[in-house]
Design a protein around this motif. Structure first.
Motif, short mmCIF file in Angstrom:
data_model
loop_
_atom_site.label_atom_id
_atom_site.label_comp_id
_atom_site.label_asym_id
_atom_site.label_seq_id
_atom_site.Cartn_x
_atom_site.Cartn_y
_atom_site.Cartn_z
N GLU A 6 -74.33 60.09 10.72
CA GLU A 6 -73.06 59.61 11.26
C GLU A 6 -73.07 58.11 11.54
O GLU A 6 -72.01 57.49 11.62
CB GLU A 6 -72.71 60.37 12.53
N ALA A 7 -74.25 57.53 11.69
CA ALA A 7 -74.34 56.10 11.97
C ALA A 7 -74.15 55.24 10.72
O ALA A 7 -73.91 54.04 10.82
CB ALA A 7 -75.69 55.77 12.60
N VAL A 8 -74.27 55.84 9.55
CA VAL A 8 -74.08 55.12 8.29
C VAL A 8 -72.65 55.28 7.84
O VAL A 8 -72.18 56.40 7.58
CB VAL A 8 -75.04 55.64 7.20
N GLY A 9 -71.92 54.16 7.79
CA GLY A 9 -70.51 54.22 7.44
C GLY A 9 -70.25 54.27 5.95
O GLY A 9 -69.44 55.05 5.46
N ARG A 10 -70.95 53.42 5.19
CA ARG A 10 -70.76 53.35 3.74
C ARG A 10 -72.07 52.88 3.10
O ARG A 10 -72.92 52.28 3.76
CB ARG A 10 -69.63 52.39 3.36
N TYR A 11 -72.17 53.11 1.79
CA TYR A 11 -73.34 52.65 1.05
C TYR A 11 -73.00 52.48 -0.42
O TYR A 11 -72.02 53.07 -0.92
CB TYR A 11 -74.53 53.61 1.22
N ALA A 12 -73.77 51.64 -1.12
CA ALA A 12 -73.56 51.41 -2.55
C ALA A 12 -74.90 51.16 -3.22
O ALA A 12 -75.64 50.26 -2.82
CB ALA A 12 -72.63 50.22 -2.77
N TYR A 13 -75.22 51.97 -4.21
CA TYR A 13 -76.46 51.80 -4.97
C TYR A 13 -76.29 50.66 -5.96
O TYR A 13 -75.20 50.39 -6.45
CB TYR A 13 -76.80 53.10 -5.71
N PHE A 14 -77.39 49.99 -6.27
CA PHE A 14 -77.36 48.88 -7.25
C PHE A 14 -77.58 49.45 -8.65
O PHE A 14 -78.65 49.97 -8.94
CB PHE A 14 -78.46 47.87 -6.92
N MET A 15 -76.67 49.31 -9.57
CA MET A 15 -75.29 48.92 -9.42
C MET A 15 -74.51 49.55 -10.55
O MET A 15 -75.11 50.18 -11.45
CB MET A 15 -75.14 47.38 -9.41
N CYS A 16 -73.19 49.40 -10.56
CA CYS A 16 -72.35 49.97 -11.60
C CYS A 16 -72.40 49.05 -12.83
O CYS A 16 -71.50 48.23 -13.05
CB CYS A 16 -70.92 50.13 -11.09
N LYS A 17 -73.49 49.21 -13.59
CA LYS A 17 -73.75 48.32 -14.72
C LYS A 17 -74.61 49.05 -15.73
O LYS A 17 -75.45 49.88 -15.38
CB LYS A 17 -74.46 47.05 -14.22
N ASP A 18 -74.42 48.72 -17.01
CA ASP A 18 -75.22 49.33 -18.06
C ASP A 18 -76.70 49.06 -17.82
O ASP A 18 -77.11 47.95 -17.53
CB ASP A 18 -74.80 48.76 -19.42
N GLY A 19 -77.51 50.11 -17.92
CA GLY A 19 -78.93 50.01 -17.67
C GLY A 19 -79.32 50.49 -16.29
O GLY A 19 -80.47 50.82 -16.04
N PHE A 20 -78.35 50.53 -15.38
CA PHE A 20 -78.60 51.00 -14.02
C PHE A 20 -77.86 52.32 -13.80
O PHE A 20 -78.35 53.36 -14.21
CB PHE A 20 -78.25 49.91 -13.01
N LEU A 21 -76.69 52.32 -13.18
CA LEU A 21 -75.96 53.57 -13.01
C LEU A 21 -75.22 53.99 -14.28
O LEU A 21 -74.82 55.14 -14.42
CB LEU A 21 -74.97 53.46 -11.85
N LEU A 22 -75.05 53.04 -15.21
CA LEU A 22 -74.34 53.33 -16.45
C LEU A 22 -75.28 53.27 -17.65
O LEU A 22 -76.30 52.59 -17.63
CB LEU A 22 -73.20 52.33 -16.66
N ASN A 23 -74.89 54.01 -18.69
CA ASN A 23 -75.63 54.01 -19.95
C ASN A 23 -74.62 54.05 -21.08
O ASN A 23 -74.05 55.09 -21.38
CB ASN A 23 -76.57 55.21 -20.03
N GLY A 24 -74.37 52.87 -21.68
CA GLY A 24 -73.33 52.79 -22.68
C GLY A 24 -71.98 53.08 -22.05
O GLY A 24 -71.61 52.51 -21.04
N GLY A 25 -71.25 54.04 -22.62
CA GLY A 25 -69.95 54.39 -22.08
C GLY A 25 -69.99 55.48 -21.04
O GLY A 25 -68.95 55.88 -20.50
N GLY A 26 -71.20 55.98 -20.72
CA GLY A 26 -71.32 57.05 -19.76
C GLY A 26 -72.25 56.71 -18.61
O GLY A 26 -72.47 55.54 -18.31
N LEU A 27 -72.80 57.74 -17.99
CA LEU A 27 -73.67 57.57 -16.84
C LEU A 27 -75.13 57.68 -17.24
O LEU A 27 -75.49 58.48 -18.11
CB LEU A 27 -73.36 58.63 -15.77
N SER A 28 -75.98 56.89 -16.60
CA SER A 28 -77.42 57.01 -16.78
C SER A 28 -77.93 58.20 -15.97
O SER A 28 -77.17 58.86 -15.25
CB SER A 28 -78.12 55.74 -16.31
N VAL A 29 -79.23 58.45 -16.04
CA VAL A 29 -79.80 59.53 -15.24
C VAL A 29 -79.60 59.27 -13.74
O VAL A 29 -79.33 60.17 -12.97
CB VAL A 29 -81.30 59.73 -15.60
#
Length: 280
Positions: free
Chosen positions: A250-273
């Motif tokens: 409850e103490a954590v309001g928001r979070y964002a993983y690094f980052m919405c970019k190809d090679g990280f959260l993205l893989n080409g036109g889709g999602l990475s692992v």
């Protein structure tokens, strides 16, 4: 325990991966005072956010329905985000002072209900400010907006030492107690879930000490992924461990993983692992 050298290296690698904040028009600076009623931040379906450089790529994450907000280290959204995603503007540092007061009123009018402070001011390669200087700039450029949005501290690294990480943050908060701040923001790069949870808990303790309402983790990732420049099965397993913990905290309001970019959260036109794990 992760060594400071390793943390510093990871931070530098993260910085080199992140694009320089997007260009913005150099409009005449006009200091606009409060002109509208206080904005009450909306309740999000998810604490989970998207850190991005180009707004169009956020669709790959947001289509899951698990993303509630997004930011791009900038005061402009750099494109059109999905309608159900809240854009959170940031005053990155001194290079963005010009035009800030015009840009932030545009963001607030578009529905932004939070304003983020400087990006890693405890790092020479980023906003690069001493705590006292940062407090002065924060009071000059952000504090007057507290009637229109909730204010977030500068986001510090998890570096350890004088004028680094939570040590930097403590000094900043001591000198900015009249700045109208509601949220403490941190970044983390390291080796495992246990170290991550300890750091977040330390940040939460500091936020509680200064009577702040929540803590945001606006960048985090495993150092091994940053060093490799790519997502991995290990990072997916890391996310499977820490995301439920963050959501239930409850103490954590928001979070964002690094980052919405190809090679990280993205893989080409889709999602990475890692991307698949992030929106699971």
């Amino acid at each position: 325990m992760v060594s400071f050298t390793h943390l510093l290296t990871a931070g530098l690698l993260a910085s080199s991966t992140m694009a320089i904040p997007h260009g913005h028009t150099h409009e005449q600076t006009v200091h606009l005072k409060r002109t509208s009623p206080r904005v009450v931040p909306r309740e999000l379906s998810s604490k989970r956010g998207a850190a991005y450089n180009e707004a169009g790529v956020v669709n790959s994450l947001s289509s899951s329905g698990k993303i509630g907000w997004a930011y791009d280290w900038n005061m402009y959204s750099n494109g059109e985000l999905p309608t159900d995603i809240e854009f959170v503007p940031m005053l990155w540092g001194s290079k963005m002072f010009e035009g800030w007061f015009v840009a932030i009123q545009t963001a607030l009018a578009s529905g932004s209900s939070y304003i983020m402070g400087f990006n890693e001011p405890d790092m020479g390669e980023q906003a690069n400010m001493l705590p006292g200087d940062a407090a002065g700039y924060y009071n000059q450029y952000i504090t007057d907006l507290s009637g229109q949005a909730k204010l977030v501290t500068p986001a510090v690294t998890n570096g350890v030492g004088e004028n680094l990480g939570l040590t930097w943050m403590r000094t900043f908060l001591e000198q900015c107690q009249e700045c109208g701040i509601s949220v403490l923001a941190v970044h983390w790069y390291g080796e495992n879930a246990d170290d991550f949870k300890k750091f977040v808990n330390d940040a939460v303790d500091l936020a509680n000490e200064f009577n702040l309402e929540s803590t945001w983790v606006t960048e985090f990732a495993l150092s091994q992924d940053m060093n490799a420049g790519a997502a991995s099965q290990t990072s997916a397993e890391f996310l499977n461990t820490v995301l439920p913990w963050l959501d239930e905290n409850e103490a954590v309001g928001r979070y964002a993983y690094f980052m919405c970019k190809d090679g990280f959260l993205l893989n080409g036109g889709g999602l990475s692992v890692s991307g698949e794990a992030y929106v699971a």
